[in-house]
Design a protein around this motif. Structure first.
Motif, PDB file in Angstrom:
ATOM      1  N   ARG A   1       0.742  -1.062  -0.463  1.00 52.74           N
ATOM      2  CA  ARG A   1       0.090  -0.175   0.203  1.00 52.74           C
ATOM      3  C   ARG A   1       1.196   0.878   0.013  1.00 52.74           C
ATOM      4  NH1 ARG A   1      -3.490  -3.604  -1.053  1.00 52.74           N
ATOM      5  NH2 ARG A   1      -5.049  -3.987   0.424  1.00 52.74           N
ATOM      6  N   ALA A   2       1.994   1.486  -0.029  1.00 52.28           N
ATOM      7  CA  ALA A   2       3.017   2.279  -0.611  1.00 52.28           C
ATOM      8  C   ALA A   2       2.678   3.454  -1.005  1.00 52.28           C
ATOM      9  CB  ALA A   2       4.556   1.560  -0.898  1.00 52.28           C
ATOM     10  N   GLY A   3       2.136   3.516  -2.351  1.00 55.52           N
ATOM     11  CA  GLY A   3       1.077   3.768  -3.144  1.00 55.52           C
ATOM     12  C   GLY A   3       0.079   5.186  -2.753  1.00 55.52           C
ATOM     13  N   ALA A   4      -0.792   4.242  -1.954  1.00 54.53           N
ATOM     14  CA  ALA A   4      -1.710   5.121  -1.051  1.00 54.53           C
ATOM     15  C   ALA A   4      -0.859   5.589  -0.323  1.00 54.53           C
ATOM     16  CB  ALA A   4      -3.024   3.823  -0.761  1.00 54.53           C
ATOM     17  N   ALA A   5      -0.355   5.380   0.651  1.00 53.77           N
ATOM     18  CA  ALA A   5       0.494   5.883   2.014  1.00 53.77           C
ATOM     19  C   ALA A   5       0.865   7.361   1.268  1.00 53.77           C
ATOM     20  CB  ALA A   5       1.257   4.997   2.209  1.00 53.77           C
ATOM     21  N   SER A   6       1.488   7.019   0.844  1.00 55.33           N
ATOM     22  CA  SER A   6       2.644   8.574  -0.030  1.00 55.33           C
ATOM     23  C   SER A   6       1.553   9.499  -0.607  1.00 55.33           C
ATOM     24  CB  SER A   6       3.352   8.471  -1.772  1.00 55.33           C
ATOM     25  OG  SER A   6       4.230   6.999  -0.844  1.00 55.33           O
ATOM     26  N   SER A   7       0.187   8.849  -1.275  1.00 60.03           N
ATOM     27  CA  SER A   7      -0.031   9.809  -1.746  1.00 60.03           C
ATOM     28  C   SER A   7      -0.758  10.306  -0.510  1.00 60.03           C
ATOM     29  CB  SER A   7      -2.014   9.119  -2.956  1.00 60.03           C
ATOM     30  OG  SER A   7      -2.973   8.574  -1.746  1.00 60.03           O
ATOM     31  N   LEU A   8      -1.731   9.816  -0.012  1.00 56.52           N
ATOM     32  CA  LEU A   8      -2.179  10.495   1.536  1.00 56.52           C
ATOM     33  C   LEU A   8      -1.720  11.356   2.279  1.00 56.52           C
ATOM     34  CD1 LEU A   8      -4.218   7.263   3.397  1.00 56.52           C
ATOM     35  CD2 LEU A   8      -5.267   9.131   2.122  1.00 56.52           C
ATOM     36  N   MET A   9      -0.150  11.566   2.125  1.00 54.72           N
ATOM     37  CA  MET A   9       1.163  11.952   2.554  1.00 54.72           C
ATOM     38  C   MET A   9       0.942  13.325   1.952  1.00 54.72           C
ATOM     39  SD  MET A   9       2.066  11.527   5.576  1.00 54.72           S
ATOM     40  CE  MET A   9       3.785  11.971   5.669  1.00 54.72           C
ATOM     41  N   GLU A  10       0.906  13.296   0.455  1.00 54.12           N
ATOM     42  CA  GLU A  10       1.194  14.328  -0.023  1.00 54.12           C
ATOM     43  C   GLU A  10       0.129  15.092   0.052  1.00 54.12           C
ATOM     44  OE1 GLU A  10       3.788  15.970  -1.886  1.00 54.12           O
ATOM     45  OE2 GLU A  10       4.698  14.303  -0.929  1.00 54.12           O
ATOM     46  N   THR A  11      -1.327  14.306  -0.183  1.00 50.02           N
ATOM     47  CA  THR A  11      -2.694  15.634   0.257  1.00 50.02           C
ATOM     48  C   THR A  11      -2.575  16.361   1.233  1.00 50.02           C
ATOM     49  OG1 THR A  11      -3.525  13.869  -1.298  1.00 50.02           O
ATOM     50  CG2 THR A  11      -5.179  14.703  -0.234  1.00 50.02           C
ATOM     51  N   ALA A  12      -1.890  15.830   2.159  1.00 48.04           N
ATOM     52  CA  ALA A  12      -2.154  16.181   3.642  1.00 48.04           C
ATOM     53  C   ALA A  12      -1.790  17.579   3.114  1.00 48.04           C
ATOM     54  CB  ALA A  12      -1.287  15.481   4.379  1.00 48.04           C
ATOM     55  N   ALA A  13      -0.506  17.010   3.055  1.00 47.28           N
ATOM     56  CA  ALA A  13       0.536  18.504   2.318  1.00 47.28           C
ATOM     57  C   ALA A  13      -0.132  19.473   1.836  1.00 47.28           C
ATOM     58  CB  ALA A  13       2.088  18.101   2.060  1.00 47.28           C
ATOM     59  N   GLU A  14      -0.890  19.108   0.926  1.00 46.81           N
ATOM     60  CA  GLU A  14      -1.625  20.243  -0.336  1.00 46.81           C
ATOM     61  C   GLU A  14      -3.031  20.726   1.140  1.00 46.81           C
ATOM     62  OE1 GLU A  14      -0.839  20.936  -3.434  1.00 46.81           O
ATOM     63  OE2 GLU A  14       0.500  19.410  -3.727  1.00 46.81           O
ATOM     64  N   PHE A  15      -3.493  20.729   1.528  1.00 42.88           N
ATOM     65  CA  PHE A  15      -4.589  20.689   1.945  1.00 42.88           C
ATOM     66  C   PHE A  15      -3.351  21.518   3.316  1.00 42.88           C
ATOM     67  CE2 PHE A  15      -7.264  17.407   1.737  1.00 42.88           C
ATOM     68  CZ  PHE A  15      -8.681  18.078   0.538  1.00 42.88           C
ATOM     69  N   GLY A  16      -2.763  21.346   4.165  1.00 38.29           N
ATOM     70  CA  GLY A  16      -2.112  21.917   5.108  1.00 38.29           C
ATOM     71  C   GLY A  16      -1.136  23.137   4.113  1.00 38.29           C
ATOM     72  N   GLY A  17      -0.245  23.249   3.283  1.00 45.12           N
ATOM     73  CA  GLY A  17      -0.237  24.291   2.775  1.00 45.12           C
ATOM     74  C   GLY A  17      -0.945  25.754   2.233  1.00 45.12           C
ATOM     75  N   ALA A  18      -2.957  24.839   1.921  1.00 45.17           N
ATOM     76  CA  ALA A  18      -3.809  25.284   1.881  1.00 45.17           C
ATOM     77  C   ALA A  18      -4.533  26.041   2.559  1.00 45.17           C
ATOM     78  CB  ALA A  18      -4.817  24.951   0.925  1.00 45.17           C
ATOM     79  N   LEU A  19      -4.364  25.485   3.721  1.00 48.53           N
ATOM     80  CA  LEU A  19      -4.967  25.746   4.571  1.00 48.53           C
ATOM     81  C   LEU A  19      -4.170  26.652   5.813  1.00 48.53           C
ATOM     82  CD1 LEU A  19      -7.111  25.581   6.763  1.00 48.53           C
ATOM     83  CD2 LEU A  19      -5.574  23.780   8.433  1.00 48.53           C
ATOM     84  N   GLY A  20      -2.484  27.153   5.489  1.00 50.57           N
ATOM     85  CA  GLY A  20      -1.265  27.413   6.419  1.00 50.57           C
ATOM     86  C   GLY A  20      -1.795  29.016   5.791  1.00 50.57           C
ATOM     87  N   MET A  21      -1.698  29.615   4.261  1.00 49.48           N
ATOM     88  CA  MET A  21      -2.532  30.405   3.196  1.00 49.48           C
ATOM     89  C   MET A  21      -3.800  31.304   3.890  1.00 49.48           C
ATOM     90  SD  MET A  21      -0.696  29.501  -0.313  1.00 49.48           S
ATOM     91  CE  MET A  21      -1.443  28.283  -0.452  1.00 49.48           C
ATOM     92  N   ALA A  22      -4.578  30.653   3.764  1.00 48.09           N
ATOM     93  CA  ALA A  22      -5.761  30.181   4.191  1.00 48.09           C
ATOM     94  C   ALA A  22      -6.172  31.297   5.341  1.00 48.09           C
ATOM     95  CB  ALA A  22      -6.793  29.384   4.034  1.00 48.09           C
ATOM     96  N   VAL A  23      -5.610  31.182   7.011  1.00 50.41           N
ATOM     97  CA  VAL A  23      -5.556  31.410   8.293  1.00 50.41           C
ATOM     98  C   VAL A  23      -4.465  32.454   8.843  1.00 50.41           C
ATOM     99  CG1 VAL A  23      -5.273  30.116  11.071  1.00 50.41           C
ATOM    100  CG2 VAL A  23      -6.424  28.913   8.725  1.00 50.41           C
ATOM    101  N   LEU A  24      -3.434  32.150   8.466  1.00 49.55           N
ATOM    102  CA  LEU A  24      -2.575  32.475   8.636  1.00 49.55           C
ATOM    103  C   LEU A  24      -2.304  34.196   7.754  1.00 49.55           C
ATOM    104  CD1 LEU A  24       0.963  30.691   9.547  1.00 49.55           C
ATOM    105  CD2 LEU A  24      -1.509  31.553  10.982  1.00 49.55           C
ATOM    106  N   GLY A  25      -2.730  34.007   6.503  1.00 46.07           N
ATOM    107  CA  GLY A  25      -3.257  34.926   5.572  1.00 46.07           C
ATOM    108  C   GLY A  25      -3.916  36.256   6.280  1.00 46.07           C
ATOM    109  N   SER A  26      -5.067  35.177   6.892  1.00 40.87           N
ATOM    110  CA  SER A  26      -6.547  36.379   7.107  1.00 40.87           C
ATOM    111  C   SER A  26      -6.198  36.992   8.378  1.00 40.87           C
ATOM    112  CB  SER A  26      -7.494  35.077   7.604  1.00 40.87           C
ATOM    113  OG  SER A  26      -7.797  34.061   6.395  1.00 40.87           O
ATOM    114  N   ILE A  27      -4.714  36.116   9.114  1.00 43.31           N
ATOM    115  CA  ILE A  27      -4.921  37.319  10.756  1.00 43.31           C
ATOM    116  C   ILE A  27      -3.817  38.045  10.106  1.00 43.31           C
ATOM    117  CG2 ILE A  27      -3.165  36.959  12.449  1.00 43.31           C
ATOM    118  CD1 ILE A  27      -3.952  33.690  12.521  1.00 43.31           C
ATOM    119  N   GLY A  28      -3.074  37.902   9.201  1.00 36.41           N
ATOM    120  CA  GLY A  28      -2.259  39.507   8.952  1.00 36.41           C
ATOM    121  C   GLY A  28      -3.195  39.818   7.850  1.00 36.41           C
ATOM    122  N   THR A  29      -4.178  40.071   7.397  1.00 37.76           N
ATOM    123  CA  THR A  29      -4.812  40.906   6.935  1.00 37.76           C
ATOM    124  C   THR A  29      -5.811  41.057   7.418  1.00 37.76           C
ATOM    125  OG1 THR A  29      -4.891  39.526   5.133  1.00 37.76           O
ATOM    126  CG2 THR A  29      -6.544  41.320   4.783  1.00 37.76           C
ATOM    127  N   ALA A  30      -6.398  40.759   8.339  1.00 37.97           N
ATOM    128  CA  ALA A  30      -7.057  41.795   9.944  1.00 37.97           C
ATOM    129  C   ALA A  30      -6.494  42.436  10.450  1.00 37.97           C
ATOM    130  CB  ALA A  30      -7.359  40.208  10.851  1.00 37.97           C
TER     131      ALA A  30
END
Length: 505
Positions: free
Chosen positions: A394-423
C-alpha cells in the motif's frame, strides 16, 4: 529487470544511483509550483491572457495535482509504481514541450493541466519506490531525508530559475528544462528502478475517483482564494461542498469491498499521527512563505529577482537538517523527541519572525532558515514513519495521503495565517486611506505617490500583520510539539517489511 531490494537487506550502489535518478523528476515537479513567478509578464505580453486565464495558468497545475494524488497513488499500487512513474514522465515531458511552445492562453492552461496529471503520478511514485528500494530502516530514513530536502529546495529554486531563464531566453525555456530529466528517467528507470505492486489489489474503485476530486478541489480552491479575496460566501460554500464530498468519500472507502484508500492504513501505529503532523508542517511552511515573499519585495523594496535570490539563503541549512535528525534517530534517540524538537525549532523560527521590523532583512532570513530546518526535520522523520507503518503493498496509497495532507496543509496555512495578517493590516492602516490601500499592501504602494505617508504606514501595518501571524504560527507549532511527543512516544519503525511481489517483464 531489477528486483525489489529483499526485506531487511542493505541497499547498494544501484539503489542509491536510482535514488539520484528519482530526485530529478521530484525536483522539477516541486519547482513547477513556483516556476511561473517571473515569467508572467513575458507570457502576458506574448499570449495576452485575460485576468481569469492568467489565474488559471497559475493555479490549474496545483489544482489537478492535488485532486489526482490519491487516485494515482492507488493506481500505482495496482499497475506498478515504476510503470506509473514512467507513464507520468512521458506525460510530464510532452506537456512541458507543449507548454513551452503554446501559442495561446488556452493551450498553455491545457498543458499546465497535463503537467498536473504528470506531477500527480510522479510524486507518490517516487516516495513509494523509495519504500521498495530501501527496506533497511536506517537507509530508508536517510533516503527520505534527501527526498524531503529536494522537495523543499525545489519550491525555492523554481522562482529563481524562472527569473534567470526569462532574463536570458524566452519564457518557454522554463518548461524545456524539464525535458532532459524526463529523458534520463525514461532511459535509466527501466534498468535501475524495481517494479512492485500490490499482489492482490482487487478491482479499481472508479466511483472513488470523482468523489476524491470533488472532495479535494473545492476545499483547496476555497482555501487558496481566501488570503487574497477574504472570507467571501462563495469560498465558504466551496469549502463546505468539498467537506461534504469528503464525507461521502470516506463513507465509500469504509463500505466498498475494494476501496481506493484502505481504511486499514490508519490502523497502523504512527500512520494517522504522521498524516496530521505532515499537514501541520506544510501549514507552517506555506503560511510563512506568504508573508516573507511580500516582505522582501514590498516592505524592503527588493526587485522580484533580488527577493528570490535572497530567499534562497534560508534553504542552505536545510541540507544538513534532515541528515542530522536521521543520525540522531539511528543512534537511538526516540523519534518522538526529535520530531518534537523539530517543531520546537520551527516555533522558534516563527518567534524570531515575530520580532522583525520594517528593516530586518537578516532577522527575517535567519527566522526563515530556522523555521525551514525545523519543518524539514519533522517532514523527513514522519514521512519515514508513515511509509514504515503502512504495508509495502500500500506504499503508493500511503504516499498519496501524505502528499494530499501536505497540499491541504499548505492551502490552510495560507488561508488562516493570511487572514490573521490581513485583519491586522486592515486594523492598523489609517482609516483615511483609500479603500484600495486598505485591501492590500500592493494596493497601498500603488497609491503611495498620491497620498503622503501612505507607503510607510502600509509597510508598518503589513509588518504588524506578519508579526501577528508569526505569533499564531509559533503557538501552533508549540502545540504540535506537544502532540508529537504524546502520539509518537511509543511508536517505533518496523525493521523489516513484507517483500513486494516481483513483477516479470
Amino acid at each position: 529487470m531489477t528486483n525489489p531490494t529483499p526485506a531487511g537487506s542493505l541497499a547498494g550502489r544501484r539503489e542509491w544511483t536510482a535514488l539520484g535518478v528519482l530526485m530529478l523528476p521530484l525536483l522539477l515537479v516541486s519547482m513547477d509550483v513556483s516556476v511561473l513567478y517571473f515569467a508572467v509578464p513575458a507570457i502576458s505580453a506574448d499570449l495576452e491572457p485575460s485576468g481569469t486565464q492568467q489565474l488559471w495558468i497559475f493555479d490549474i497545475y496545483g489544482f489537478v495535482l492535488a485532486g489526482l494524488l490519491m487516485t494515482m497513488g492507488s493506481l500505482g499500487d495496482r499497475i506498478g509504481r515504476r510503470r506509473l512513474l514512467l507513464i507520468g514522465a512521458v506525460a510530464f515531458g510532452a506537456a512541458s514541450l507543449a507548454a513551452a511552445y503554446a501559442h495561446s492562453a488556452e493551450m498553455l492552461i491545457a498543458a499546465r493541466a497535463v503537467l498536473g496529471v504528470g506531477g500527480a503520478t510522479l510524486m507518490p511514485s517516487t516516495m513509494a519506490l523509495i519504500r521498495t528500494m530501501f527496506t533497511d530502516s536506517g537507509q530508508r530514513a536517510r533516503a527520505i531525508g534527501m527526498w524531503s530536502g529536494v522537495m523543499t529546495a525545489g519550491i525555492a529554486l523554481g522562482s529563481v530559475l524562472s527569473g534567470v531563464l526569462v532574463e536570458y531566453f524566452w519564457w518557454g525555456s522554463i518548461f524545456l528544462v524539464n525535458l532532459p530529466a524526463m529523458v534520463l528517467l525514461l532511459v535509466l528507470g527501466p534498468f535501475l528502478l524495481p517494479e512492485s505492486r500490490d499482489p492482490a489489489p482487487g478491482r479499481f474503485d472508479w466511483p472513488s475517483v470523482p468523489l476524491s476530486m470533488a472532495a479535494v478541489l473545492p476545499v483547496v480552491y476555497g482555501l487558496k482564494e481566501i488570503p487574497s479575496e477574504g472570507w467571501h460566501a462563495g469560498y465558504v460554500v466551496s469549502i463546505t461542498v468539498g467537506l461534504l464530498f469528503a464525507t461521502l468519500f470516506v463513507h465509500r472507502q469504509r463500505t466498498t469491498a475494494s476501496p481506493m484508500i484502505d481504511p486499514a492504513l490508519f490502523r497502523g501505529r504512527g500512520f494517522a499521527p504522521s498524516v496530521a503532523l505532515n499537514l501541520i508542517s506544510s501549514f507552517a511552511m506555506m503560511g510563512s512563505a506568504l508573508f516573507t515573499t511580500q516582505y522582501l519585495q514590498s516592505v524592503l523594496g527588493k526587485s522580484a529577482l533580488e527577493a528570490a535570490l535572497w530567499a534562497l539563503l534560508p534553504s542552505v541549512p536545510i541540507g544538513a537538517a534532515a541528515p542530522t535528525a536521521t543520525a540522531l534517530v539511528h543512534r537511538g534517540v526516540n523519534r518522538a523527541y526529535v520530531v518534537t524538537a523539530g517543531f520546537a525549532v520551527g516555533a522558534a523560527g516563527y518567534a524570531l519572525l515575530a520580532l522583525a521590523g520594517t528593516d530586518s532583512l537578516w532577522l527575517v532570513l535567519v527566522a526563515c532558515g530556522v523555521l525551514a530546518c525545523g519543518v524539514v526535520v519533522v517532514i523527513s522523520l514522519i514521512t519515514d514513519l508513515a511509509l514504515s507503518s503502512a504495508p509495502v503493498e500500500r506504499a503508493g496509497a500511503a504516499s498519496s495521503l501524505m502528499e494530499t495532507a501536505a497540499e491541504f496543509g499548505g492551502a490552510l496555512g495560507m488561508a488562516v495565517l493570511g487572514s490573521i495578517g490581513t485583519a491586522i493590516y486592515r486594523h492598523d492602516i489609517p482609516a483615511s486611506a483609500p479603500d484600495t490601500a486598505r485591501e492590500t499592501l500592493g494596493g497601498a504602494l500603488a497609491l503611495a505617490d498620491r497620498v503622503p505617508g501612505l507607503a510607510t504606514a502600509a509597510r508598518e501595518a503589513f509588518t504588524h500583520g506578519m508579526q501577528g501571524a508569526a505569533i499564531a504560527g509559533a503557538v501552533l507549532l508549540a502545540g504540535a510539539a506537544v502532540l508529537a511527543a504524546v502520539t509518537l512516544r511509543e511508536v517505533t519503525v518496523r525493521e523489516e517489511a513484507p517483500e513486494p511481489e516481483k513483477i516479470p517483464l
